[in-house]
Write an enzyme that holds these catalytic residues in place. Sequence first.
Site, PDB file in Angstrom:
ATOM      1  N   GLU A   1       1.046 109.402 -25.704  1.00  7.53           N
ATOM      2  CA  GLU A   1       2.129 110.297 -25.429  1.00  7.53           C
ATOM      3  C   GLU A   1       2.273 110.606 -23.959  1.00  7.53           C
ATOM      4  OE1 GLU A   1       0.339 113.940 -27.477  1.00  7.53           O
ATOM      5  OE2 GLU A   1       0.475 113.055 -29.438  1.00  7.53           O
TER       6      GLU A   1
ATOM      7  N   HIS B   1       4.327 116.732 -29.068  1.00 11.17           N
ATOM      8  CA  HIS B   1       2.966 117.254 -29.424  1.00 11.17           C
ATOM      9  C   HIS B   1       3.208 118.873 -29.182  1.00 11.17           C
ATOM     10  CE1 HIS B   1      -1.574 116.596 -29.545  1.00 11.17           C
ATOM     11  NE2 HIS B   1      -1.389 117.973 -30.012  1.00 11.17           N
TER      12      HIS B   1
ATOM     13  N   ARG C   1      -2.789 113.219 -35.220  1.00  9.10           N
ATOM     14  CA  ARG C   1      -2.878 112.664 -34.044  1.00  9.10           C
ATOM     15  C   ARG C   1      -1.966 110.972 -34.197  1.00  9.10           C
ATOM     16  NH1 ARG C   1      -4.204 116.434 -31.747  1.00  9.10           N
ATOM     17  NH2 ARG C   1      -5.872 116.914 -30.893  1.00  9.10           N
TER      18      ARG C   1
HETATM   19  O1  LIG Z   1      -5.762 119.769 -31.424  1.00  2.00           O
HETATM   20  C1  LIG Z   1      -5.074 120.665 -31.678  1.00  2.00           C
HETATM   21  O2  LIG Z   1      -5.303 121.805 -32.017  1.00  2.00           O
HETATM   22  C2  LIG Z   1      -3.694 120.585 -31.067  1.00  2.00           C
HETATM   23  O3  LIG Z   1      -3.343 119.168 -31.185  1.00  2.00           O
HETATM   24  C3  LIG Z   1      -3.401 120.972 -29.622  1.00  2.00           C
HETATM   25  O4  LIG Z   1      -4.329 120.154 -28.812  1.00  2.00           O
END
Ligand SMILES: O=C(O)[C@H](O)CO
Length: 348
Positions: free
Chosen positions: A291, A310, A262
């Site tokens: 994002e 992402h 993240r």
């Molecule tokens: O959290 C997750 O598995 C990925 O970032 C997809 O959102």
Amino acid sequence: PSHCVNELLPVLSSPCYMGAMEDNKPWALISEVGGEQGYLEEVTDIMEQHFQLICYKDFIQNPKLHGPKIQAMFVWHRPLAEPWLLSLLPSLKVVANGGVGIDHLNVPYISSLGVKVTNTPGVVSNATADMALGLLLASARKIVEGHQIALDPKTTHLPENLMGVEVTGSTLGIIGMGHIGSKIAQRARGFDMKILYHNRNRRSVEDEQGVGASYCENMDDLLKESDFVMVALNLSPETTGLISHRELSLMKPTATLVNISRGLVVDQDALVKALQSGTIRAAALDVTHPEPLPRDHPLLGLPNVLLTPHLGTNTYTTTRRMVQRMVENALAAVKGQSIPNEVKLKWV
Ligand SMILES: O=C(O)[C@H](O)CO
């Protein structure tokens, strides 16, 4: 089928519409996450085997009419399950998240309403680990720059100045040795990398031997020794801003930071400074905050940054598996059965 909007997947078809009214399946609200494309048909086809879908755009036109019948909500990494919306869904039983990260969901609040929260651990790991290695390799070997040069009509000679750094035999430091971290380590072994890891809890000796990784109790040691630092942690209050000025300054000037977790785990202002000043060689980021980044964000103008939007779980196979799991979780919650992947804590 119902086709709403999806930022994750290409293609699609018709605009959003509601499932057939005569259908007896429970109703589910499907989150609208951007773009003007519809959902991939595989997504809605799987969901519609068990649910009648209504997309957010249709729902919000008449929430009083639609709200009371909705028992499940399908969401991806966007904060759709907010109090104002939940207050319009008196029959809601479950918020079923696609993906493992649930940092965008206020689990204690949602739970306080008697609504279950579910996620899809495990099924995301291979695709995310593939992406992690892809970013690492692309950054190390300047694959994107090479592609741009190859396309440039002015290119008349081989770009001997486009030198990369060697991946084989280098040291990879993985911060966060969960399911995804382990999959990254397994892949890195194929490149004969020396693998270090830091994790809140040390893994068992069998786990360590299984993936060939050595534990660094002190994250600083990992930062100092690694050629590639891979961030594979969940976002939590403890991990927010974990990689900041001090941590970046411990890294080798030749090292690369890769983040597939993240954006908020890395202090982006500190990262920009580190990249501008040559504190580290490069960064490859599948995740940022926010994002997408605003168009004038300094990260977008740096030559030593590789960015992807992402894409970690974005394969057809993994998406189908995630959706299948979302449906299983939601169905179990609606039926009051034991739920395969219930999220009970605020942060997992
Ligand atoms: O959290 C997750 O598995 C990925 O970032 C997809 O959102």
